[in-house]
Each structure stands twice: as C-alpha cells, then as structure tokens.
Design an enzyme around this catalytic site. Structure first.
Site, short mmCIF file in Angstrom:
data_model
loop_
_atom_site.label_atom_id
_atom_site.label_comp_id
_atom_site.label_asym_id
_atom_site.label_seq_id
_atom_site.Cartn_x
_atom_site.Cartn_y
_atom_site.Cartn_z
CB THR A 46 -0.93 0.01 1.24
OG1 THR A 46 -1.85 -1.07 1.10
CG2 THR A 46 -1.70 1.31 1.35
CD GLU A 117 -4.07 5.79 -12.56
OE1 GLU A 117 -3.83 4.57 -12.71
OE2 GLU A 117 -3.79 6.40 -11.52
CG HIS A 231 2.73 -0.68 -13.89
ND1 HIS A 231 3.21 0.30 -14.75
CD2 HIS A 231 1.71 -0.10 -13.22
CE1 HIS A 231 2.52 1.42 -14.57
NE2 HIS A 231 1.60 1.20 -13.65
NE ARG A 276 -2.09 -0.68 -14.37
CZ ARG A 276 -2.17 -0.60 -13.06
NH1 ARG A 276 -2.32 -1.69 -12.34
NH2 ARG A 276 -2.12 0.57 -12.45
CG HIS A 331 1.69 -3.47 -10.81
ND1 HIS A 331 2.40 -2.66 -9.96
CD2 HIS A 331 0.45 -2.91 -10.93
CE1 HIS A 331 1.64 -1.65 -9.56
NE2 HIS A 331 0.45 -1.79 -10.12
NE ARG A 366 -4.47 -4.02 -9.67
CZ ARG A 366 -4.03 -2.76 -9.60
NH1 ARG A 366 -4.90 -1.77 -9.46
NH2 ARG A 366 -2.75 -2.50 -9.69
#
Length: 504
Positions: A46, A117, A231, A276, A331, A366
């Site tokens: 986090t 994003e 990522h 992604r 990621h 995701r």
C-alpha cells in the site's frame, strides 16, 4: 512474544486490506491482533501505491462497466456490484472522515481533483500527487496503533495456519527467532502479492505470497492464479526499479521506441491508455525489437504535475526531458485465495482480503487504481464478519516438516532459479512447452523447500517455501488454461496470436 496467545481476530498483513479488516473488526467490538512482516510502512505494498483510489462518483454502472471491460469480460458481476456500490461510502467513511487523508483538490482548493488512468472512461481517481499510498498508509497505521482494541506486532511472520476439522484457529507466528501459537476466533489473510517470484517487480521485498501458500497447504481453494499483471512502465535506469504511474500516461505522456516512433496507436484504439496487459506486451515487444522504450513526457509540465515522480527521476539520474526509459515488471496478482463477497474462504473461520484474495473483481486483468479500493471495501466487510467468532481454547496441531536449513548461498541460488524459471516461462508471454518445463523445475524446488522449512528454520527458508508453492500454483493454473485472456497470453495453443490479436 508469548508461546501461546489469543485474540478474537488475527489479521496477517498490514496493507490497506489488513488495516481495514482490523478496523472493521474493532468497530464491532472484537479484540484484534495485526501481525506483519513489515518493520516500517515501506514494507507493505500500500505504501508504494502511486496513482490513487478510484470511486464511483454517483455513476456506479459506468465504473462497473470499465472494470468489466478491462478484465476482458471475465470479472464477476456480483463482486463488481459490491465494489462499486460501497466505493464512495467506504472512502468517505474511512479515508476522509476517520483518517483525514488530504486528497488533491483543484486549483480553487475546493472540489477534489479527480484523475483518469488507462481504460477509465471518466475522471474518478482520488490521489495525493503520485504517492497516494503512503498518504493513506501512514495515518491508517497511526490510527490503529492508538486503538484500544488493536495490537500491532511488527517484524512478525506467519509460517503456518492452525487448522483442525476444516476450520482455522489462528497461526504459528515467528518473531526474533521464536515461534508461538496465536489462537484466534477468525484469521484474516492480508499478506499482499507475489513480486518476489520474479526478478523485476514493483512489490516491496518480502512479497512471497505467504498467505496464499499457507491457505493452499491446508486445502483452501485458490482461483485465477494464472492472471499475473505486469505494469508496463517501470524505470530501471540504474538497476533499482521504480514505478512510473499510469496517471502520467493519463496526463498525455506517450511511449516511443529506440527509433523515436510512437507504437501504441497501431496496437490498440486507446493507444497508451489501453488495458495494462496490452500495453505491457507491446512495450516488451518493442524493447526486444529496438533495444529501448521511453515514456515521452514533453507534452506537459511533468515536474509541476508529478513532483514526487520528478524527484524520483532525479534520485535515479534520469532526465525526463529526454524520455523516461521503461520496461514491464510484475505488479499485481489478480487471483489468489478464493473468497466470497464477505472475504470468506472455503475453510471455516478463514478470510482473505487484498492482493492475496481472489474476489472476482479483477478477473483476468485489473483496472488501474482499483486495488486500494478493493482492499478497503473487502477489508471492512471481512473484519465486520470475522468479529463474531470467539477464539478456540483447544490445542490445535500445526503440521510442519522437520526441516534443516541450507547455507545462505544455497538458499539464494534456489531463489534465483525460481525467479529465472518464472521470468523465462511464466511471465508476459507463455507457451505450453515453456510452462511444462517450468512445472518440472518448480515441482523439484517446491519439494526441496518443503523439506527445509522446519518450525525453527530462518524466515528466508519459509519465504522460499511460500514462493515455491505459489509459483507452482501460478504455473499449474497457466498450463491448464490454453486460451489467451487478459494477463494470461499463451502462444502455440488455442489462444495463439500476436500482441494486437487480443487487444480488444
């Protein structure tokens, strides 16, 4: 640490998901112990989250659709409903009203400055510059450290779950070389990701998939383990990787290869803002073909818009005006311990939240800035549900191998072999043959690690055991799925194709 202790709710992990579970349980009258390997905030994923936390902004159906599209249509509708319908209230309740997180506002200092994003169709991401995670994590830790129902045990690793007759009654905890039994009415796994399985990752050190491995060893169900997200924009200019937030591309940055050509428009209609998995494969392909890929940030005031990232570039001797060199890096794991909408696993009194859980929200891929939100929403729900179980008073056995630790250099060589196997065969592009070879290697590594990981073995041995267990689960799931979807891209089977063939 006491040889034997107990609590109503034991939370393993101290990221946003674990802290939210602790808060949910404590609010409902439970005594809570948070045990975490981390010794400082930076030890939890986090803290490293950059982009922000997405919210519904009174448009939950649009938010739900964006998540579902990014997942290649594989996310679970019921899980999506839970996420989007609870998003705004959870953020307002915990992050704003309870913790006082100062999300960025517009130039007038009034309304929030919502960002956008990749694969988001609206501006809906709350952020604090490009370092949102630490601005959430530190006040959350401080708040719970002062809570009279919560105890936080730092530098403490869980090495096994205490299970009997299909129910979990706590865990074996290891701290300062001592192992103790910590009994609990309910146990919440919030142990984060699996970045240590790969040589290059955005995860903090110690992300060895411990919770997933412990759950799998007692027979808890896992799902979607093949969906490992990379990522696309991680800078490794000086060998020390740092993530360049997707928000930078949202602001207008573009990807160029070593020849100076922008390549993403030919790959996907959304170009740099494609999902992604698509961008990551394209970056890898262009890097292999031309030798370099850079993120061109010349179209806007990079330092003024992202001062924290600009400072990181300076720290790593990167000049953004000439382009930020980037490569893909592991990621996020979209799968994990299979749980329901309350975070309940297939074993009684066992919960999983955050990256170690498979809620169904992410499916095969995701959507950016949904991980903090998922951890917050499922953490609160799991903690609330877990609060109703009193701790057991029976002596539950913990099945542990006898174990004998190898010299440090041999342990390091085993980990390097595991990472090399995952990098070569279980990364962005996979083949049935490569997955088969990986399974052979990982089967041996797993058996080897199991034999070494006795109760008194050093933490590094237990981490190798976890990593080998989870690597085998990921590879086994990948080998069983011959269809390319989302993060799982396999050639030489029914899901064959190039980067563009699964772009939509």
């Amino acid at each position: 640490m006491m040889a034997r202790s107990s609590t109503d709710v034991l939370v393993l992990g101290s990221g946003i998901a674990g802290l939210s579970a602790a808060l949910g349980a404590a609010r409902n009258g439970a005594s809570v112990t948070v045990a975490t390997k981390a010794t400082q905030p930076e030890g939890a994923s986090t803290w490293w989250a950059q982009g922000g936390i997405a919210v519904a902004r009174k448009a939950p159906e649009q938010f739900k659709e964006d998540i579902h599209v990014a997942s290649s249509g594989t996310s679970d509708p019921e899980a999506l409903d839970v996420l989007v319908q609870n998003a705004d209230e959870a953020v307002r309740d915990v992050l704003i009203d309870t913790l006082g997180v100062g999300f960025d506002t517009g130039g007038d200092g009034g309304s929030y400055d919502f960002g956008r994003e990749a694969a988001h169709s609206a501006d809906r991401i709350l952020h604090v510059d490009a370092s949102t995670g630490k601005h959430i994590h530190e006040p959350f830790l401080n708040y719970l450290a002062d809570h009279d129902r919560v105890e936080i045990l730092g530098d403490t690793a869980a090495i096994a779950l205490l299970e009997q007759e299909g129910a979990v009654h706590g865990a074996l905890l290891k701290s300062d070389g001592e192992v103790g039994r910590h009994y609990a009415g309910a146990t919440v796994l919030a142990t984060g990701g699996i970045g240590a399985l790969y040589s290059r990752s955005t995860n903090p050190a110690g992300a060895t998939g411990d919770g997933i491995a412990m759950a799998a060893r007692i027979g808890a169900a896992t799902a979607d383990m093949e969906f490992v997200q990379f990522h696309p924009t991680v800078c490794v200019a000086d060998g020390d990787p740092f993530l360049v937030s997707e928000a930078v591309r949202g602001e207008g940055a573009v990807l160029r290869n070593a020849e100076g050509d922008r390549f993403m428009p030919a790959v996907h209609e959304d170009a740099e803002l494609a999902p992604r998995d698509v961008v990551a494969r394209a970056v890898e392909q262009e890097h292999e073909r031309t030798g370099q890929v850079v993120l061109d940030v010349s179209s806007f005031d990079f330092a003024g818009t992202f001062p924290d990232l600009a400072a990181l570039c300076a720290e790593h001797s990167v000049d953004p005006s000439t382009g930020i060199p980037v490569v893909p890096a592991e990621h996020f794991l979209c799968g994990g311990v299979d749980v329901d909408t309350r975070g309940r696993a297939s074993m009684d009194r066992l919960y999983a939240v955050g990256e170690c859980a498979r809620t169904g929200v992410h499916g095969a891929n995701r959507l950016a800035s949904t991980s903090l939100l998922e951890g917050l929403v499922w953490g609160l729900r799991a903690g609330t549900d877990a609060a109703g179980h009193p701790p057991t008073d029976r002596n539950v056995p913990a099945a542990m191998p006898a174990g004998s630790s190898p010299p440090g250099e041999k342990l390091g060589a085993r980990f390097e072999r595991l990472q090399r196997t995952m990098d070569e065969h279980v990364a962005l592009r996979r083949t049935p043959e490569g997955l088969g070879r990986a399974l052979d290697v990982l089967r041996d590594l797993k058996a080897d690690a199991e034999a070494l990981a006795g109760q008194d073995a050093p933490r590094a041995v237990h981490e190798l055991r976890s990593a080998a267990t989870v690597a085998h689960l990921v590879t086994e799931a990948a080998a069983a799925n011959d269809t390319s979807v989302g993060c799982h891209f396999v050639t030489g089977a029914s899901g064959t194709g190039n980067v563009a063939s699964v772009a939509h």
